[in-house]
Write an enzyme that holds these catalytic residues in place. Structure first.
Site, PDB file in Angstrom:
ATOM      1  N   ASP A 136       0.829  -1.197   0.000  1.00  0.00           N
ATOM      2  CA  ASP A 136       0.000   0.000   0.000  1.00  0.00           C
ATOM      3  C   ASP A 136       0.867   1.253   0.000  1.00  0.00           C
ATOM      4  O   ASP A 136       2.092   1.193   0.128  1.00  0.00           O
ATOM      5  CB  ASP A 136      -1.061  -0.003   1.106  1.00  0.00           C
ATOM      6  CG  ASP A 136      -0.500   0.199   2.501  1.00  0.00           C
ATOM      7  OD1 ASP A 136       0.694   0.512   2.641  1.00  0.00           O
ATOM      8  OD2 ASP A 136      -1.263   0.056   3.473  1.00  0.00           O
ATOM      9  N   GLU A 145      -6.197   2.074  -0.502  1.00  0.00           N
ATOM     10  CA  GLU A 145      -4.925   2.297  -1.187  1.00  0.00           C
ATOM     11  C   GLU A 145      -4.057   1.049  -1.101  1.00  0.00           C
ATOM     12  O   GLU A 145      -2.843   1.114  -1.223  1.00  0.00           O
ATOM     13  CB  GLU A 145      -4.179   3.500  -0.603  1.00  0.00           C
ATOM     14  CG  GLU A 145      -3.569   3.310   0.755  1.00  0.00           C
ATOM     15  CD  GLU A 145      -4.518   3.514   1.918  1.00  0.00           C
ATOM     16  OE1 GLU A 145      -4.036   3.637   3.051  1.00  0.00           O
ATOM     17  OE2 GLU A 145      -5.744   3.549   1.708  1.00  0.00           O
TER      18      GLU A 145
END
Length: 321
Positions: free
Chosen positions: A192, A235
């Protein structure tokens, strides 16, 4: 009413709290692929399909009558988001094709990621109003095209145009079974964006969404055809690597880390630099299923974050570590 962006109702949601997860701030607009076929000049029959946002898959039928989109309940299409103006944009048929006109909105209207004041539309164009993405569809068989799009939404993320969480987990279980059956290696990389919340807080969600799209495109260009790349959280991303052991997965992850660290992402006149934290794991005992493998890679990702970010960590139980 179209609200804040969401995944298809059938997709499992990742509700894990992370300090880098975005909080509510200024909303985003993000778009996807370029148009293909030219709109038919002989008919006003067309539709818009929500491909990213609340009411995912909703169809808005167009019959030649002008419609307005915006936050106001008086609009024909209401998009209840902070980044959407009360009267944001108008879609009208001029006798030959549909044309999108921005109505002086604060955050602008986008067609295929391009800010526009006025623009004729083609079949396949994607409109961004706030964080909602709508796909414009026209042609001889709109009904068939609509159903094809709905099917596609079941496997792809509308924002990044890579596979979604649901498809990833379905494929993960199949690949685990295949790997065990033929005694072949398989690894997983989970990563991420470091401090992604800071990007949203500083530049707004519109910039954050643009960053996610550009990052996904950059990583996608560096994976093999047999690999599976998916967005599995806000994300957070995952890459499934068949026939690759954990040492190979770590090499791949380091290559991706360096590529992203050296890249500059853009949103309008803003340039953004980001880094990644990545975790790798290989399918092996005691891991028995996809959930075990995912947890191992995710735990390695957590270690990468805890030890400073912008680095690759491998699962301690993996054979090559």
């Amino acid at each position: 009413m179209i609200g804040h962006p969401s995944e298809p109702p059938s997709i499992e949601r990742d509700d894990r709290v992370d300090s880098d997860r975005p909080t509510k701030t200024k909303t985003v607009v993000t778009v996807i692929s370029a148009p293909t076929q030219v709109a038919s000049p002989s008919s006003a029959a067309a539709c818009l399909v929500v491909i990213y946002g609340a009411d995912l898959g909703k169809r808005i039928v167009l019959d030649g009558t002008a419609i307005e989109m915006g936050r106001s309940v008086k609009c024909d299409v209401t998009i209840d988001q902070e980044s959407v103006s009360r009267r944001h944009a108008r879609l009208a048929y001029d006798g030959g094709r549909y044309r999108l006109t921005d109505l002086g909105s604060t955050n602008g209207s986008y067609v295929n990621d391009e800010l526009t004041n006025e623009r004729p539309l083609k079949d396949g164009d994607q409109l961004k109003i706030g964080r909602t993405i709508l796909k414009f569809m026209t042609g001889d068989n709109i009904e068939a095209a609509y159903h094809e799009e709905i099917y596609r939404l079941m496997t792809f993320d509308g924002l990044t145009q890579i596979h979604n969480k649901r498809h990833f987990h379905d494929t993960l279980e199949r690949e685990v079974s295949r790997s065990a059956r033929y005694d072949r290696p398989m690894s997983l990389v989970v990563f991420d964006i470091d401090h992604f919340k800071r990007v949203n807080d500083t530049h707004g969600h519109l910039a954050g969404d643009a960053l996610l799209r550009q990052l996904a495109a950059l990583v996608r260009s560096r994976i093999r055809r047999e690999d599976l790349f998916a967005r599995v959280g806000g994300e957070e991303f995952a890459v499934l690597l068949p026939e690759i052991d954990v040492a190979g997965a770590a090499q791949f992850a380091e290559k991706i880390r360096k590529v992203i660290e050296g890249a500059t992402f853009h949103f309008e006149d803003v340039s953004i630099g980001v880094t990644l934290s990545l975790g790798c794991a290989e399918l092996r005992p005691p891991y028995k299923n996809g959930a075990d493998l995912y947890k191992a890679a995710d735990d390695a990702l957590y270690q990468a974050k805890q030890t400073g970010r912008n680095r690759v960590m491998t699962d301690p139980a993996s054979p090559s570590t």
